[in-house]
Design a protein around this motif. Structure first.
Motif, PDB file in Angstrom:
ATOM      1  N   SER A 103       0.619  -1.271   0.047  1.00 44.03           N
ATOM      2  CA  SER A 103       0.051  -0.061  -0.121  1.00 44.03           C
ATOM      3  C   SER A 103       0.876   1.219   0.066  1.00 44.03           C
ATOM      4  O   SER A 103       0.281   2.349  -0.399  1.00 44.03           O
ATOM      5  CB  SER A 103      -0.912  -0.013   1.181  1.00 44.03           C
ATOM      6  OG  SER A 103      -0.344   0.071   2.581  1.00 44.03           O
ATOM      7  N   ILE A 104       2.145   1.122   0.497  1.00 46.87           N
ATOM      8  CA  ILE A 104       3.037   2.431   0.432  1.00 46.87           C
ATOM      9  C   ILE A 104       4.128   2.304  -0.616  1.00 46.87           C
ATOM     10  O   ILE A 104       4.977   3.214  -0.795  1.00 46.87           O
ATOM     11  CB  ILE A 104       3.589   2.560   1.870  1.00 46.87           C
ATOM     12  CG1 ILE A 104       4.608   1.552   2.224  1.00 46.87           C
ATOM     13  CG2 ILE A 104       2.357   2.990   2.882  1.00 46.87           C
ATOM     14  CD1 ILE A 104       5.146   1.851   3.477  1.00 46.87           C
ATOM     15  N   ASN A 106       4.298   2.626  -3.778  1.00 44.96           N
ATOM     16  CA  ASN A 106       4.401   3.761  -4.726  1.00 44.96           C
ATOM     17  C   ASN A 106       5.028   5.188  -4.161  1.00 44.96           C
ATOM     18  O   ASN A 106       5.172   6.004  -4.811  1.00 44.96           O
ATOM     19  CB  ASN A 106       3.115   4.106  -5.507  1.00 44.96           C
ATOM     20  CG  ASN A 106       1.793   4.319  -4.448  1.00 44.96           C
ATOM     21  OD1 ASN A 106       2.242   4.328  -3.285  1.00 44.96           O
ATOM     22  ND2 ASN A 106       0.938   5.150  -5.054  1.00 44.96           N
ATOM     23  N   LYS A 107       5.000   5.151  -2.750  1.00 43.44           N
ATOM     24  CA  LYS A 107       5.511   6.274  -2.139  1.00 43.44           C
ATOM     25  C   LYS A 107       7.072   6.202  -1.631  1.00 43.44           C
ATOM     26  O   LYS A 107       7.624   7.247  -1.337  1.00 43.44           O
ATOM     27  CB  LYS A 107       4.901   6.646  -0.908  1.00 43.44           C
ATOM     28  CG  LYS A 107       3.407   6.661  -1.000  1.00 43.44           C
ATOM     29  CD  LYS A 107       2.533   6.834   0.229  1.00 43.44           C
ATOM     30  CE  LYS A 107       1.001   6.991   0.013  1.00 43.44           C
ATOM     31  NZ  LYS A 107       0.464   6.891   1.286  1.00 43.44           N
ATOM     32  N   ILE A 108       7.718   4.900  -1.850  1.00 40.34           N
ATOM     33  CA  ILE A 108       9.038   4.910  -1.285  1.00 40.34           C
ATOM     34  C   ILE A 108      10.070   5.816  -2.042  1.00 40.34           C
ATOM     35  O   ILE A 108      10.925   6.184  -1.239  1.00 40.34           O
ATOM     36  CB  ILE A 108       9.550   3.311  -1.776  1.00 40.34           C
ATOM     37  CG1 ILE A 108       8.836   2.394  -0.602  1.00 40.34           C
ATOM     38  CG2 ILE A 108      10.908   3.113  -1.694  1.00 40.34           C
ATOM     39  CD1 ILE A 108       8.677   2.632   0.560  1.00 40.34           C
ATOM     40  N   VAL A 110       9.445   8.875  -2.973  1.00 43.07           N
ATOM     41  CA  VAL A 110       8.998  10.346  -3.051  1.00 43.07           C
ATOM     42  C   VAL A 110       9.550  10.999  -1.772  1.00 43.07           C
ATOM     43  O   VAL A 110       9.750  10.501  -0.759  1.00 43.07           O
ATOM     44  CB  VAL A 110       7.360  10.264  -2.752  1.00 43.07           C
ATOM     45  CG1 VAL A 110       6.777  11.656  -2.500  1.00 43.07           C
ATOM     46  CG2 VAL A 110       6.728   9.495  -3.710  1.00 43.07           C
ATOM     47  N   ASN A 112      10.598  13.112   1.096  1.00 42.68           N
ATOM     48  CA  ASN A 112      10.112  13.361   2.557  1.00 42.68           C
ATOM     49  C   ASN A 112       9.054  12.210   3.143  1.00 42.68           C
ATOM     50  O   ASN A 112       8.378  12.363   3.917  1.00 42.68           O
ATOM     51  CB  ASN A 112       9.514  14.639   2.757  1.00 42.68           C
ATOM     52  CG  ASN A 112      10.353  15.769   2.707  1.00 42.68           C
ATOM     53  OD1 ASN A 112      11.296  15.941   2.928  1.00 42.68           O
ATOM     54  ND2 ASN A 112       9.840  16.869   1.675  1.00 42.68           N
ATOM     55  N   PHE A 113       8.997  11.154   2.358  1.00 43.22           N
ATOM     56  CA  PHE A 113       8.183  10.081   2.821  1.00 43.22           C
ATOM     57  C   PHE A 113       9.059   9.169   3.610  1.00 43.22           C
ATOM     58  O   PHE A 113      10.227   8.671   3.278  1.00 43.22           O
ATOM     59  CB  PHE A 113       7.407   9.247   1.483  1.00 43.22           C
ATOM     60  CG  PHE A 113       6.794   8.032   2.003  1.00 43.22           C
ATOM     61  CD1 PHE A 113       5.634   8.264   2.640  1.00 43.22           C
ATOM     62  CD2 PHE A 113       7.279   7.008   1.953  1.00 43.22           C
ATOM     63  CE1 PHE A 113       4.858   6.990   2.956  1.00 43.22           C
ATOM     64  CE2 PHE A 113       6.576   5.756   2.301  1.00 43.22           C
ATOM     65  CZ  PHE A 113       5.222   5.916   2.990  1.00 43.22           C
ATOM     66  N   THR A 114       8.412   8.567   4.817  1.00 46.18           N
ATOM     67  CA  THR A 114       9.136   7.732   5.690  1.00 46.18           C
ATOM     68  C   THR A 114       8.450   6.763   6.398  1.00 46.18           C
ATOM     69  O   THR A 114       7.191   7.619   6.780  1.00 46.18           O
ATOM     70  CB  THR A 114      10.175   8.670   6.547  1.00 46.18           C
ATOM     71  OG1 THR A 114      10.872   7.405   7.238  1.00 46.18           O
ATOM     72  CG2 THR A 114       9.604   9.359   7.668  1.00 46.18           C
ATOM     73  N   THR A 115       8.585   5.805   6.734  1.00 46.47           N
ATOM     74  CA  THR A 115       7.860   5.065   7.547  1.00 46.47           C
ATOM     75  C   THR A 115       8.426   4.900   9.134  1.00 46.47           C
ATOM     76  O   THR A 115       8.187   4.085  10.040  1.00 46.47           O
ATOM     77  CB  THR A 115       7.658   3.486   7.013  1.00 46.47           C
ATOM     78  OG1 THR A 115       9.266   2.910   6.944  1.00 46.47           O
ATOM     79  CG2 THR A 115       7.257   3.379   5.840  1.00 46.47           C
ATOM     80  N   ALA A 125      14.645   8.962  -2.221  1.00 43.68           N
ATOM     81  CA  ALA A 125      14.551  10.010  -3.321  1.00 43.68           C
ATOM     82  C   ALA A 125      15.881  10.554  -3.909  1.00 43.68           C
ATOM     83  O   ALA A 125      16.068  10.784  -5.023  1.00 43.68           O
ATOM     84  CB  ALA A 125      13.611  11.117  -2.562  1.00 43.68           C
TER      85      ALA A 125
END
Length: 159
Positions: A103-104, A106-108, A110, A112-115, A125
């Motif tokens: 579910s995430i 496609n954001k890996i 991007v 400032n995206f972090t888990t 990025a």
């Protein structure tokens, strides 16, 4: 990676990738509960890119793998493998961590995206930008609770 916010344009120049990977692995291999190995039948392979940036990219992916430790496994295993073709080389960086939820996925890459609770979310990025600037590509495959594999494909230089 905060220094990358003001990063100059990467300078592409020929360098030997195996040596860089070995140096990068040495930075991480003596950590507790971490096993890192390099699988390669080749002695050297030349690519073009920003040597320093590529070292940081590989280090970031290895560190992400280390931080993905699955508590039920106790030890994180990182495997780096080279696949050399006539005009390109693929570096696979695999871990046996917790994996990346689809579910995430496609954001890996991007910004400032972090888990994670700490970190800026800029590392992957930057990795994507640096690898694409070198004429390559990066992608990953992942299975929850089994781990992830990141692939870095770069044009090969014949020496």
């Amino acid at each position: 990676f905060s220094s990358f916010a003001k990063m100059p344009i990467p300078e592409n120049e020929p360098f030997e990738l195996m040596d860089l990977v070995h140096k990068t692995v040495r930075l991480h291999e003596n950590q507790e509960n971490v096993s890192i190995s390099i699988d390669s039948s080749i002695q050297e392979v030349f690519v073009s890119g920003d040597n320093q940036l590529m070292g940081r990219i590989i280090s970031n992916i290895v560190l992400n793998g280390i931080q993905s430790l699955n508590p039920s496994k106790g030890t994180v295993t990182i495997k780096l493998k080279f696949i050399v073709k006539s005009n390109k080389v693929v570096l696979e960086i695999s871990d046996n961590g917790i994996g990346i939820d689809s579910s995430i996925g496609n954001k890996i890459f991007v910004p400032n995206f972090t888990t994670k609770e700490t970190g800026s979310g800029i590392g992957l990025a930057i990795a994507k930008h640096g690898i694409e600037h070198a004429g390559g590509k990066i992608w990953f495959e992942s299975k929850l609770n089994e781990g992830s594999t990141f692939y870095i494909e770069l044009p090969r230089i014949m020496k």
